[in-house]
Enzyme design. Structure first.
Site, mmCIF file in Angstrom:
data_model
loop_
_atom_site.group_PDB
_atom_site.id
_atom_site.type_symbol
_atom_site.label_atom_id
_atom_site.label_comp_id
_atom_site.label_asym_id
_atom_site.label_seq_id
_atom_site.Cartn_x
_atom_site.Cartn_y
_atom_site.Cartn_z
ATOM 1 N N HIS A 108 -18.313 24.042 60.070
ATOM 2 C CA HIS A 108 -17.525 23.658 58.892
ATOM 3 C C HIS A 108 -16.056 23.394 59.239
ATOM 4 C CE1 HIS A 108 -20.597 25.546 55.825
ATOM 5 N NE2 HIS A 108 -21.042 24.467 56.426
ATOM 6 N N LEU A 202 -24.765 42.336 53.954
ATOM 7 C CA LEU A 202 -24.471 43.464 53.070
ATOM 8 C C LEU A 202 -25.624 43.705 52.101
ATOM 9 C CD1 LEU A 202 -22.224 45.475 52.408
ATOM 10 C CD2 LEU A 202 -21.312 43.818 50.782
HETATM 11 N N1 APR Z 1 -20.682 42.752 55.836
HETATM 12 C C1 APR Z 1 -21.766 41.948 55.794
HETATM 13 N N2 APR Z 1 -21.970 41.049 54.821
HETATM 14 C C2 APR Z 1 -21.058 40.955 53.850
HETATM 15 C C3 APR Z 1 -19.900 41.763 53.831
HETATM 16 C C4 APR Z 1 -19.723 42.717 54.881
HETATM 17 N N3 APR Z 1 -18.665 43.510 54.950
HETATM 18 N N4 APR Z 1 -19.177 41.438 52.714
HETATM 19 C C5 APR Z 1 -19.857 40.483 52.079
HETATM 20 N N5 APR Z 1 -20.992 40.189 52.748
HETATM 21 C C6 APR Z 1 -22.024 39.192 52.422
HETATM 22 C C7 APR Z 1 -22.219 38.996 50.950
HETATM 23 O O1 APR Z 1 -23.173 39.904 50.447
HETATM 24 C C8 APR Z 1 -22.719 37.543 50.895
HETATM 25 O O2 APR Z 1 -24.134 37.490 50.963
HETATM 26 O O3 APR Z 1 -21.583 37.953 52.928
HETATM 27 C C9 APR Z 1 -22.109 36.910 52.148
HETATM 28 C C10 APR Z 1 -20.980 35.931 51.885
HETATM 29 O O4 APR Z 1 -21.476 34.835 51.178
HETATM 30 P P1 APR Z 1 -20.539 33.615 50.727
HETATM 31 O O5 APR Z 1 -19.315 34.146 50.080
HETATM 32 O O6 APR Z 1 -21.380 32.691 49.939
HETATM 33 O O7 APR Z 1 -20.078 32.972 52.113
HETATM 34 P P2 APR Z 1 -20.877 31.965 53.060
HETATM 35 O O8 APR Z 1 -22.343 32.168 52.944
HETATM 36 O O9 APR Z 1 -20.261 32.043 54.394
HETATM 37 O O10 APR Z 1 -20.518 30.558 52.413
HETATM 38 C C11 APR Z 1 -21.011 29.397 53.007
HETATM 39 O O11 APR Z 1 -19.784 28.100 51.446
HETATM 40 O O12 APR Z 1 -17.963 27.443 50.191
HETATM 41 C C12 APR Z 1 -18.595 27.339 51.373
HETATM 42 O O13 APR Z 1 -17.699 26.303 53.199
HETATM 43 C C13 APR Z 1 -17.799 27.574 52.602
HETATM 44 O O14 APR Z 1 -18.613 28.154 54.791
HETATM 45 C C14 APR Z 1 -18.659 28.490 53.420
HETATM 46 C C15 APR Z 1 -20.036 28.278 52.818
#
Ligand code: APR
Length: 234
Positions: A108, A202
């Site tokens: 990304h 998580l």
């Molecule tokens: N340890 C492990 N997992 C965690 C923690 C932690 N401390 N804190 C949060 N999480 C988990 C949450 O439960 C959730 O499932 O991380 C995940 C984060 O999800 P998103 O916020 O949706 O992030 P991500 O999946 O990386 O998003 C994908 O979306 O908007 C776009 O481009 C952006 O790269 C990003 C893409």
């Protein structure tokens, strides 16, 4: 389990304990901002100053964050594992490389790079970007943007990622909610190619049922423990 080739997909949850907000958790980035305004080509065309302000704010906030124990464990895995280890990250931060990962793909894009929409040159970038910022290569003003992939744009290095997924015998997904494609589809691709699949998150992600194995907990706890298991088990 004998694995010669490991592919690890990471998302915002991996960096959460470094103080970087996630996107879709309560209080996450998309609860405060409408992604259509700040993370689409259409939003940038409508109001580039607003988009620059969003990424300048994030770039400045990221300047002081440090890798956590989970980033460090993945770098240790790459250095010590007798097989091949690749990290494919959705994160635009620089925490994997900060921890020492070298086999790394930023699908990304990167917050600390800027892209000129006119000459398409990408370069390392640590300062604010504004609507008048000239491109250092072609000199054009108004075309500079953060070198991050917005909704509706094709993620980077997809061909290389597909090659890695085809050859992987272990696929691990860490800290991602499984909402955004194509990354959310990697587990199905890896599995179809015969890989063992593991989710470290998580909580159960959208794609939990697609994984053969899942361990739920904070990244700084479950990732170092899983890396230890891989290094001892080999
Ligand atoms: N340890 C492990 N997992 C965690 C923690 C932690 N401390 N804190 C949060 N999480 C988990 C949450 O439960 C959730 O499932 O991380 C995940 C984060 O999800 P998103 O916020 O949706 O992030 P991500 O999946 O990386 O998003 C994908 O979306 O908007 C776009 O481009 C952006 O790269 C990003 C893409």
């Amino acid at each position: 389990m004998t694995c010669d080739r490991i592919v690890i997909l990471t998302g915002a949850g991996l960096s959460a304990e470094s103080g970087v907000p996630t996107f879709r958790d309560a209080g996450g980035i998309w609860a405060k901002y409408d992604y259509r305004d700040v993370a689409t080509p259409q939003g940038f065309a409508r109001n580039p100053a607003q988009v620059h302000e969003f990424y300048n704010m994030r770039r400045n906030a990221h300047a002081s964050v440090r890798p956590n124990a989970a980033h460090e464990a993945l770098a240790r895995l790459e250095q010590s594992y007798p097989g091949e280890v690749w990290v494919v990250t959705q994160n635009v931060d620089a925490l994997h490389e900060g921890a020492g990962s070298r086999n790394l793909i930023h699908m990304h894009g990167e917050l600390f790079r800027a892209l000129c929409g006119a000459c398409e040159k990408s370069r390392p970038w640590h300062e604010d970007i504004g609507i008048e910022t000239p491109c250092p290569a072609c000199g054009k003003k108004g075309a500079m943007r953060p070198d991050v992939v917005w909704f509706g744009e094709m993620p980077y290095h997809m061909e290389r990622i597909r090659e890695l997924l085809e050859r992987a015998d272990l696929f691990i997904s860490i800290g991602t909610s499984g909402n955004v494609y194509p990354a959310a589809g990697f587990v199905a691709e890896a599995r179809a190619n015969g890989a063992h699949t593991v989710e470290l998150n998580l909580e159960p992600s959208e794609g939990r049922s697609l994984f053969a194995e899942a361990i739920h907990g904070k990244a700084t706890a479950v990732v170092p423990a899983y890396v230890d298991h891989l290094l001892v088990g080999k």
